[in-house]
Design a protein around this motif. Sequence first.
Motif, PDB file in Angstrom:
ATOM      1  N   SER A  58       0.825  -1.216   0.000  1.00 43.77           N
ATOM      2  CA  SER A  58       0.000   0.000   0.000  1.00 43.77           C
ATOM      3  C   SER A  58       0.853   1.257   0.000  1.00 43.77           C
ATOM      4  N   THR A  59       2.106   1.140   0.430  1.00 46.11           N
ATOM      5  CA  THR A  59       3.020   2.285   0.420  1.00 46.11           C
ATOM      6  C   THR A  59       3.615   2.571  -0.949  1.00 46.11           C
ATOM      7  N   GLY A  60       3.353   1.679  -1.917  1.00 44.36           N
ATOM      8  CA  GLY A  60       3.877   1.860  -3.267  1.00 44.36           C
ATOM      9  C   GLY A  60       5.075   0.997  -3.586  1.00 44.36           C
ATOM     10  N   GLN A  61       5.643   0.329  -2.594  1.00 39.10           N
ATOM     11  CA  GLN A  61       6.777  -0.549  -2.831  1.00 39.10           C
ATOM     12  C   GLN A  61       6.312  -1.837  -3.516  1.00 39.10           C
ATOM     13  N   MET A  62       7.145  -2.322  -4.413  1.00 36.53           N
ATOM     14  CA  MET A  62       6.801  -3.523  -5.175  1.00 36.53           C
ATOM     15  C   MET A  62       7.966  -4.496  -5.168  1.00 36.53           C
ATOM     16  N   GLN A  63       7.673  -5.747  -4.898  1.00 40.55           N
ATOM     17  CA  GLN A  63       8.671  -6.811  -4.902  1.00 40.55           C
ATOM     18  C   GLN A  63       8.224  -7.891  -5.887  1.00 40.55           C
ATOM     19  N   CYS A  64       9.083  -8.230  -6.818  1.00 39.76           N
ATOM     20  CA  CYS A  64       8.776  -9.232  -7.837  1.00 39.76           C
ATOM     21  C   CYS A  64       9.736 -10.404  -7.710  1.00 39.76           C
ATOM     22  N   LYS A  65       9.243 -11.575  -8.028  1.00 36.11           N
ATOM     23  CA  LYS A  65      10.042 -12.789  -7.963  1.00 36.11           C
ATOM     24  C   LYS A  65       9.760 -13.645  -9.192  1.00 36.11           C
ATOM     25  N   VAL A  66      10.822 -14.040  -9.871  1.00 26.50           N
ATOM     26  CA  VAL A  66      10.696 -14.901 -11.046  1.00 26.50           C
ATOM     27  C   VAL A  66      10.402 -16.321 -10.584  1.00 26.50           C
ATOM     28  N   TYR A  67       9.565 -17.014 -11.326  1.00 27.83           N
ATOM     29  CA  TYR A  67       9.226 -18.388 -10.967  1.00 27.83           C
ATOM     30  C   TYR A  67      10.480 -19.256 -10.985  1.00 27.83           C
ATOM     31  N   ASP A  68      10.615 -20.099  -9.970  1.00 30.25           N
ATOM     32  CA  ASP A  68      11.822 -20.915  -9.823  1.00 30.25           C
ATOM     33  C   ASP A  68      11.885 -22.043 -10.846  1.00 30.25           C
ATOM     34  N   SER A  69      10.782 -22.739 -11.047  1.00 34.32           N
ATOM     35  CA  SER A  69      10.782 -23.909 -11.912  1.00 34.32           C
ATOM     36  C   SER A  69       9.711 -23.768 -12.992  1.00 34.32           C
ATOM     37  N   ILE A  70      10.093 -24.085 -14.230  1.00 36.81           N
ATOM     38  CA  ILE A  70       9.131 -24.031 -15.327  1.00 36.81           C
ATOM     39  C   ILE A  70       8.185 -25.226 -15.273  1.00 36.81           C
ATOM     40  N   LEU A  71       8.731 -26.393 -14.933  1.00 41.29           N
ATOM     41  CA  LEU A  71       7.915 -27.607 -14.923  1.00 41.29           C
ATOM     42  C   LEU A  71       6.891 -27.595 -13.796  1.00 41.29           C
ATOM     43  N   ALA A  72       7.144 -26.809 -12.741  1.00 38.88           N
ATOM     44  CA  ALA A  72       6.204 -26.751 -11.633  1.00 38.88           C
ATOM     45  C   ALA A  72       5.039 -25.811 -11.887  1.00 38.88           C
ATOM     46  N   LEU A  73       5.083 -25.071 -12.993  1.00 39.39           N
ATOM     47  CA  LEU A  73       4.011 -24.131 -13.303  1.00 39.39           C
ATOM     48  C   LEU A  73       2.777 -24.874 -13.797  1.00 39.39           C
ATOM     49  N   PRO A  75      -0.390 -25.791 -16.303  1.00 38.76           N
ATOM     50  CA  PRO A  75      -0.318 -25.916 -17.768  1.00 38.76           C
ATOM     51  C   PRO A  75      -0.681 -24.651 -18.513  1.00 38.76           C
ATOM     52  N   GLU A  76      -1.592 -23.830 -17.971  1.00 38.67           N
ATOM     53  CA  GLU A  76      -1.963 -22.609 -18.696  1.00 38.67           C
ATOM     54  C   GLU A  76      -0.802 -21.631 -18.775  1.00 38.67           C
ATOM     55  N   MET A  77       0.052 -21.597 -17.742  1.00 36.36           N
ATOM     56  CA  MET A  77       1.207 -20.711 -17.785  1.00 36.36           C
ATOM     57  C   MET A  77       2.266 -21.230 -18.750  1.00 36.36           C
ATOM     58  N   GLN A  78       2.471 -22.531 -18.769  1.00 34.60           N
ATOM     59  CA  GLN A  78       3.435 -23.098 -19.713  1.00 34.60           C
ATOM     60  C   GLN A  78       2.997 -22.860 -21.158  1.00 34.60           C
ATOM     61  N   ALA A  79       1.714 -23.087 -21.414  1.00 35.49           N
ATOM     62  CA  ALA A  79       1.203 -22.851 -22.770  1.00 35.49           C
ATOM     63  C   ALA A  79       1.252 -21.368 -23.116  1.00 35.49           C
ATOM     64  N   TRP A 138      -7.828 -18.849 -22.207  1.00 35.67           N
ATOM     65  CA  TRP A 138      -7.606 -19.893 -21.199  1.00 35.67           C
ATOM     66  C   TRP A 138      -7.473 -19.269 -19.814  1.00 35.67           C
ATOM     67  N   PHE A 139      -6.656 -18.242 -19.693  1.00 36.91           N
ATOM     68  CA  PHE A 139      -6.491 -17.556 -18.415  1.00 36.91           C
ATOM     69  C   PHE A 139      -7.805 -16.935 -17.957  1.00 36.91           C
ATOM     70  N   ALA A 140      -8.503 -16.274 -18.870  1.00 39.16           N
ATOM     71  CA  ALA A 140      -9.759 -15.630 -18.497  1.00 39.16           C
ATOM     72  C   ALA A 140     -10.780 -16.656 -18.004  1.00 39.16           C
ATOM     73  N   ASN A 141     -10.823 -17.803 -18.655  1.00 37.32           N
ATOM     74  CA  ASN A 141     -11.762 -18.843 -18.233  1.00 37.32           C
ATOM     75  C   ASN A 141     -11.430 -19.357 -16.827  1.00 37.32           C
ATOM     76  N   ILE A 142     -10.145 -19.544 -16.545  1.00 39.20           N
ATOM     77  CA  ILE A 142      -9.740 -20.028 -15.215  1.00 39.20           C
ATOM     78  C   ILE A 142     -10.054 -18.991 -14.136  1.00 39.20           C
ATOM     79  N   VAL A 143      -9.777 -17.716 -14.436  1.00 40.45           N
ATOM     80  CA  VAL A 143     -10.038 -16.657 -13.459  1.00 40.45           C
ATOM     81  C   VAL A 143     -11.533 -16.567 -13.155  1.00 40.45           C
ATOM     82  N   ILE A 144     -12.365 -16.595 -14.185  1.00 45.56           N
ATOM     83  CA  ILE A 144     -13.817 -16.496 -13.972  1.00 45.56           C
ATOM     84  C   ILE A 144     -14.345 -17.731 -13.254  1.00 45.56           C
TER      85      ILE A 144
END
Length: 216
Positions: A58-73, A75-79, A138-144
């Motif tokens: 809420s203060t405006g600070q942002m922390q991002c982290k890259v996914y560690d493993s591709i195979l652990a993602l 299927p919608e993210m891999q595709a 695909w993402f939109a369908n999963i989110v909804i």
Amino acid sequence: MTSAAVEILGLGLGILGWVGVILACGLPMWQVSAFIDVNIVVAQTIWEGLWMNCVVQSTGQMQCKVYDSILALPPEMQAGRALTVVVALLGLVALMVTVVGAQCTNCVRPGKMKSRIVIAGGAIYILCGVLVLIPLCWFANIVIRDFYDPTVPSSQKREMGAALYIGWAATALLLFGGCLICCCSCFQRDETSFPVKYSAPRRPTSNGEYDKKNYV
């Protein structure tokens, strides 16, 4: 001149769509936190993308982290990763092919081959639009689905992020630009394919007059 202007317009729309796909691919806002029920006021917002997730305070600070493993993602993210990268490469190929066959360039002599090259570039743009539409929907369908699923906790519900809307806009530009390029090239080929009529030379007859059968 009209067909050339329409062709340039289609190429410009295709380039904008291609840039939009690259932008949507890199943004981490494919899914964002849903503020519902007890989560109306929170101290942080979660963004989830294809390559990383981010936590915005809420203060405006942002922390991002890259996914560690591709195979652990999931299927919608891999595709989504695979298709967006393929579309980014195909968009570059479509740009080069369209520029080579465009009416404003002299890389290829005017003719059927030049029109076919431009049609191929437009078809690649249309293919890019269709391919990038798959992970977006695909993402939109999963989110909804998860949003209206009562078994999913409120803290894990997500909403569609800005990257999805940018991707849909880029898809529309790619499809429309590719259709303009293909239609303009087909119209140009029909215009240049005029029937050629030959007439025999007029030869005078023995009495000094021209034979009427020599007229066409």
